[in-house]
Scaffold this active site. Structure first.
Site, mmCIF file in Angstrom:
data_model
loop_
_atom_site.group_PDB
_atom_site.id
_atom_site.type_symbol
_atom_site.label_atom_id
_atom_site.label_comp_id
_atom_site.label_asym_id
_atom_site.label_seq_id
_atom_site.Cartn_x
_atom_site.Cartn_y
_atom_site.Cartn_z
ATOM 1 N N CYS A 78 0.902 -1.282 0.119
ATOM 2 C CA CYS A 78 0.205 0.066 0.025
ATOM 3 C C CYS A 78 0.830 1.196 0.002
ATOM 4 O O CYS A 78 1.452 1.683 -0.871
ATOM 5 C CB CYS A 78 -1.173 -0.091 1.400
ATOM 6 N N HIS A 164 -3.706 -5.137 1.396
ATOM 7 C CA HIS A 164 -2.864 -5.331 2.948
ATOM 8 C C HIS A 164 -2.838 -6.953 3.228
ATOM 9 O O HIS A 164 -3.574 -7.457 3.805
ATOM 10 C CB HIS A 164 -3.582 -4.886 3.866
ATOM 11 N N GLU A 166 -1.212 -8.404 5.260
ATOM 12 C CA GLU A 166 -0.824 -8.632 6.679
ATOM 13 C C GLU A 166 -2.110 -8.506 7.577
ATOM 14 O O GLU A 166 -2.098 -9.084 8.521
ATOM 15 C CB GLU A 166 0.181 -7.364 7.127
#
Ligand code: GLN
Length: 184
Positions: A78, A164, A166
């Site tokens: 990002c 994202h 994560e």
């Protein structure tokens, strides 16, 4: 294997946890001297303008630029994808970046992505996400949204996602990055 996660701002802890789960030793980076002796580096999501200003303020922007140019494997998610491509930031990946490219009405969304090299669809979580509208032919596009908006790519020692990874339990992008680090 020591992976640094830039920890000036943004979604840091989720990357740290995920990388540790995959067996990496993780160092959170807040000062220039912490950039020494890394095997790889993660630039998290957050706010790219803020991150660039903070990097500059703590004296990390120039050393980081050199480190990336020297071939250190970097995974930018990002805002990290923005920093890697912006000429005034790290200027490392030849691409045209569209910040907040999906507009206000689609600030956040999730999408099932077909990713080159993955056998099944990947669930992408997008938050005020950027995309690349054009890339140098030497950049490998890994995934697109709406046919031509590039949201994952690989270039030499660099890996980027507009979403994202994560924030999900799917570890495939972090695994791919660790494979780039170990040179598999
Ligand atoms: N829109 C942000 C930027 O350009 C990135 C958002 C994010 O990292 N979730 O910096």
């Amino acid at each position: 294997m020591v992976i640094g996660v830039l920890a000036l701002q943004g979604a840091v802890s989720e990357h740290v946890t995920l990388l540790q789960t995959l067996g990496a030793t993780v160092r959170e980076l807040r000062e220039p001297q912490e950039l020494a002796e890394l095997d790889g580096l993660v630039l998290p999501g957050g706010e790219s303008t803020t991150m660039r200003k903070l990097l500059d303020r703590v004296g990390m922007l120039t050393p980081l630029r050199k480190l990336v140019a020297s071939g250190l494997p970097v995974f930018g998610t990002c805002a990290g994808m923005v920093l890697l491509a912006q000429p005034e930031s790290l200027n490392a990946l030849p691409a045209t970046i569209q910040r907040n490219g999906f507009g206000r009405q689609r600030e956040s969304f999730e999408a099932e992505l077909a990713v080159t090299g993955f056998e099944t669809l990947y669930h992408g979580v997008f938050i005020r996400a950027p995309y690349y509208s054009a890339v140098d032919p030497s950049v490998t596009v890994l995934a697109t949204v709406n046919d031509d908006r590039i949201v994952a790519a690989r270039y030499q020692h660099l890996l980027v996602t507009a979403f994202h990874p994560e924030l999900t339990e799917d570890t495939r992008f972090h695994q791919l990055f660790l494979e780039m680090v170990t040179g598999k």
